[in-house]
Design a protein around this motif. Structure first.
Motif, mmCIF file in Angstrom:
data_model
loop_
_atom_site.group_PDB
_atom_site.id
_atom_site.type_symbol
_atom_site.label_atom_id
_atom_site.label_comp_id
_atom_site.label_asym_id
_atom_site.label_seq_id
_atom_site.Cartn_x
_atom_site.Cartn_y
_atom_site.Cartn_z
ATOM 1 N N GLN A 1 -10.813 31.179 31.979
ATOM 2 C CA GLN A 1 -10.728 32.551 31.362
ATOM 3 C C GLN A 1 -9.624 33.265 31.759
ATOM 4 O O GLN A 1 -9.320 34.176 31.325
ATOM 5 C CB GLN A 1 -12.148 33.212 31.882
ATOM 6 N N LEU A 2 -8.861 32.582 32.431
ATOM 7 C CA LEU A 2 -7.656 33.245 33.168
ATOM 8 C C LEU A 2 -6.325 33.060 32.107
ATOM 9 O O LEU A 2 -5.815 32.027 31.995
ATOM 10 C CB LEU A 2 -7.144 32.699 34.570
ATOM 11 N N ARG A 3 -5.791 34.255 31.746
ATOM 12 C CA ARG A 3 -4.675 34.233 30.884
ATOM 13 C C ARG A 3 -3.344 34.016 31.854
ATOM 14 O O ARG A 3 -3.308 34.952 32.812
ATOM 15 C CB ARG A 3 -4.617 35.234 29.945
ATOM 16 N N VAL A 4 -2.567 33.216 31.289
ATOM 17 C CA VAL A 4 -1.345 33.108 32.291
ATOM 18 C C VAL A 4 -0.103 33.590 31.356
ATOM 19 O O VAL A 4 -0.043 33.113 30.355
ATOM 20 C CB VAL A 4 -1.162 31.735 32.928
ATOM 21 N N PHE A 5 0.678 34.444 32.137
ATOM 22 C CA PHE A 5 2.044 34.581 31.351
ATOM 23 C C PHE A 5 3.187 34.400 32.328
ATOM 24 O O PHE A 5 3.382 34.621 33.508
ATOM 25 C CB PHE A 5 2.206 36.323 31.302
ATOM 26 N N GLU A 6 4.187 33.566 31.829
ATOM 27 C CA GLU A 6 5.254 33.191 32.504
ATOM 28 C C GLU A 6 6.410 33.903 32.204
ATOM 29 O O GLU A 6 6.714 33.975 31.019
ATOM 30 C CB GLU A 6 5.467 31.631 32.279
ATOM 31 N N ILE A 7 7.005 34.875 33.076
ATOM 32 C CA ILE A 7 8.028 35.567 32.809
ATOM 33 C C ILE A 7 9.255 34.946 33.485
ATOM 34 O O ILE A 7 8.981 34.719 34.403
ATOM 35 C CB ILE A 7 7.666 36.997 33.326
ATOM 36 N N ASP A 8 10.302 34.959 32.474
ATOM 37 C CA ASP A 8 11.548 34.261 33.404
ATOM 38 C C ASP A 8 12.739 34.629 32.484
ATOM 39 O O ASP A 8 12.632 35.090 31.361
ATOM 40 C CB ASP A 8 11.380 32.805 33.588
ATOM 41 N N HIS A 9 13.984 34.699 33.197
ATOM 42 C CA HIS A 9 15.201 34.859 32.701
ATOM 43 C C HIS A 9 14.982 33.771 31.488
ATOM 44 O O HIS A 9 14.875 32.753 31.540
ATOM 45 C CB HIS A 9 16.191 34.392 33.604
ATOM 46 N N PRO A 10 15.770 34.101 30.314
ATOM 47 C CA PRO A 10 15.693 33.500 28.992
ATOM 48 C C PRO A 10 16.207 32.231 29.324
ATOM 49 O O PRO A 10 15.615 31.033 28.794
ATOM 50 C CB PRO A 10 16.384 34.338 28.126
ATOM 51 N N ALA A 11 17.319 31.945 30.097
ATOM 52 C CA ALA A 11 17.947 30.564 30.197
ATOM 53 C C ALA A 11 17.091 29.832 30.929
ATOM 54 O O ALA A 11 16.783 28.618 30.648
ATOM 55 C CB ALA A 11 19.386 30.781 30.873
ATOM 56 N N THR A 12 16.637 30.356 32.121
ATOM 57 C CA THR A 12 15.752 29.395 32.869
ATOM 58 C C THR A 12 14.217 28.848 32.093
ATOM 59 O O THR A 12 13.778 27.764 32.205
ATOM 60 C CB THR A 12 15.301 30.146 34.094
ATOM 61 N N GLN A 13 13.873 29.904 31.374
ATOM 62 C CA GLN A 13 12.754 29.602 30.694
ATOM 63 C C GLN A 13 12.836 28.391 29.779
ATOM 64 O O GLN A 13 11.987 27.539 29.475
ATOM 65 C CB GLN A 13 12.149 30.831 29.800
ATOM 66 N N GLN A 14 14.052 28.395 28.892
ATOM 67 C CA GLN A 14 14.344 27.539 27.902
ATOM 68 C C GLN A 14 14.419 26.327 28.610
ATOM 69 O O GLN A 14 13.909 25.221 27.908
ATOM 70 C CB GLN A 14 15.537 28.099 27.273
ATOM 71 N N TRP A 15 15.117 26.162 29.633
ATOM 72 C CA TRP A 15 15.268 24.888 30.458
ATOM 73 C C TRP A 15 13.979 24.335 30.749
ATOM 74 O O TRP A 15 13.792 22.974 30.535
ATOM 75 C CB TRP A 15 16.262 25.363 31.940
ATOM 76 N N LYS A 16 13.013 25.110 31.475
ATOM 77 C CA LYS A 16 11.761 24.920 31.800
ATOM 78 C C LYS A 16 10.993 24.056 30.567
ATOM 79 O O LYS A 16 10.223 22.786 30.541
ATOM 80 C CB LYS A 16 10.801 25.864 32.412
ATOM 81 N N ARG A 17 11.108 24.864 29.356
ATOM 82 C CA ARG A 17 10.209 24.347 28.089
ATOM 83 C C ARG A 17 10.524 23.182 27.631
ATOM 84 O O ARG A 17 9.972 22.356 27.138
ATOM 85 C CB ARG A 17 10.307 25.359 27.118
ATOM 86 N N ASP A 18 12.037 22.836 27.963
ATOM 87 C CA ASP A 18 12.766 21.631 27.390
ATOM 88 C C ASP A 18 12.082 20.443 28.360
ATOM 89 O O ASP A 18 11.897 19.460 27.838
ATOM 90 C CB ASP A 18 14.402 21.791 27.540
ATOM 91 N N LEU A 19 12.125 20.827 29.843
ATOM 92 C CA LEU A 19 11.533 19.661 30.688
ATOM 93 C C LEU A 19 10.425 19.612 30.380
ATOM 94 O O LEU A 19 9.952 18.236 30.440
ATOM 95 C CB LEU A 19 11.724 20.111 31.934
ATOM 96 N N LEU A 20 9.382 20.495 30.053
ATOM 97 C CA LEU A 20 7.810 20.307 29.532
ATOM 98 C C LEU A 20 7.994 19.352 28.489
ATOM 99 O O LEU A 20 6.923 18.389 28.311
ATOM 100 C CB LEU A 20 7.200 21.480 29.571
ATOM 101 N N SER A 21 8.799 19.681 27.455
ATOM 102 C CA SER A 21 8.613 18.858 26.213
ATOM 103 C C SER A 21 9.028 17.437 26.463
ATOM 104 O O SER A 21 8.352 16.370 25.990
ATOM 105 C CB SER A 21 9.832 19.693 25.396
ATOM 106 N N ILE A 22 10.418 17.176 26.997
ATOM 107 C CA ILE A 22 10.868 15.850 27.365
ATOM 108 C C ILE A 22 9.799 15.070 28.195
ATOM 109 O O ILE A 22 9.993 13.733 27.810
ATOM 110 C CB ILE A 22 12.062 15.966 27.877
#
Ligand SMILES: C[S@@+](CC[C@H](N)C(=O)[O-])C[C@H]1O[C@@H](n2cnc3c(N)ncnc32)[C@H](O)[C@@H]1O
Length: 267
Positions: free
Chosen positions: A92-113
């Motif tokens: 039931q817990l909604r999670v929001f990840e807030i980050d600097h756009p560059a860091t967030q994109q880097w993380k999303r790429d890592l998650l995907s790869i």
């Protein structure tokens, strides 16, 4: 990398059991953890790793209590490679990840790869705390300001200007009753004993070289003033954290020194 090293090199039971810490690094970054194994056994490296796992563990311990008391949103401010959202036990817990756009994109790429699934209760919101309004970006991400929320602000405060720190804290202070925040912070160099000043200089020059210099420090008294609108403030140093999380371990994992502190506070 330090959280991944904890899974690999430290004795069980782990302080932070994080089955995503290794997979998120993948083929690009995990080899560095393996290559630097000798360095990771040096006292200062062990102490830094201890402080990183202790701060995540403390945040997640508080989060579990907050969820039991009715908190339904978790906001990670400056989420970095935090992996909580990908092993969240609270459906039931909604999670929001807030980050600097560059860091967030880097993380999303890592998650995907690295084939790590994005849970449906996770929302990303790119925000630069220095130049963008957190409130606007949170609202656009579907955040509900009327329900109790827990905010984790780990490993971020020392990198901010005082103005960005204060405007973000003011926003948190307007949250619904029952909301809380956890953040770590560093004491100013002048408040440290001479040997710790040297350790401070070494870490400060490393982060400066990485392009993210330390610029904001507080003494515990100054931090208590910043948190005047909150109650139940708990401000812990390494001795309290060592007692809570590292007592009786068979390895040498423990925090050192007095520079780093972690504080939590509630509304
Ligand atoms: C040392 S990392 C900590 C990451 C994570 N919270 C953790 O505990 O591992 C610092 C984080 O702060 C974020 N950060 C630093 N300055 C920022 C800013 N001005 N706006 C948004 N995020 C920022 C970085 O993008 C990075 O994710």
């Amino acid at each position: 990398m330090r959280r991944a090293a904890h899974q690999i090199y430290d004795a069980k039971p782990l302080v932070l059991d994080d089955p995503i810490a290794i997979p998120i690094l993948g083929r690009e970054y995990l080899p560095e953890v393996e290559r630097t194994a000798t360095k990771l056994h040096k006292p200062h490296s062990i102490a830094l790793r201890a402080s990183l796992v202790a701060r995540s563990r403390y945040a997640e311990d508080l989060l579990a209590r907050a969820v039991a008391a009715g908190v339904t949103q978790y906001v990670l401010l400056g989420a970095g490679l935090d992996t909580f959202a990908y092993r969240n036990p609270f459906s039931q817990l909604r999670v929001f990840e807030i980050d600097h756009p560059a860091t967030q994109q880097w993380k999303r790429d890592l998650l995907s790869i690295n084939n790590i699934a994005i849970p449906s209760n996770l929302t990303y919101a790119p925000v630069d705390f220095e130049h963008q309004q957190l409130a606007t970006q949170l609202k656009a991400a579907g955040f509900d300001a009327s329900v109790p929320t827990f905010y984790a602000w780990l490993g971020v405060v020392p990198y901010l200007t005082q103005a960005a720190f204060r405007s973000t804290l003011a926003l948190i202070a307007q949250s619904a009753p029952g909301s809380g925040v956890v953040m770590d912070y560093g004491q100013p160099r002048s408040a440290l004993p001479p040997l710790e000043q040297l350790a401070h200089d070494s870490l400060a020059s490393r982060v400066q070289l990485a392009g993210e210099p330390f610029q904001l420090f507080f003494t515990p008294i100054q931090m208590a003033k910043e948190l005047a609108e909150f109650w139940n403030v708990e401000d812990l140093g390494s001795s309290e954290l060592n007692e809570r999380y590292f007592a009786g371990r068979i390895d040498k994992l423990r925090m050192l020194g007095s520079a780093g502190r972690i504080v939590s506070a509630w509304l």
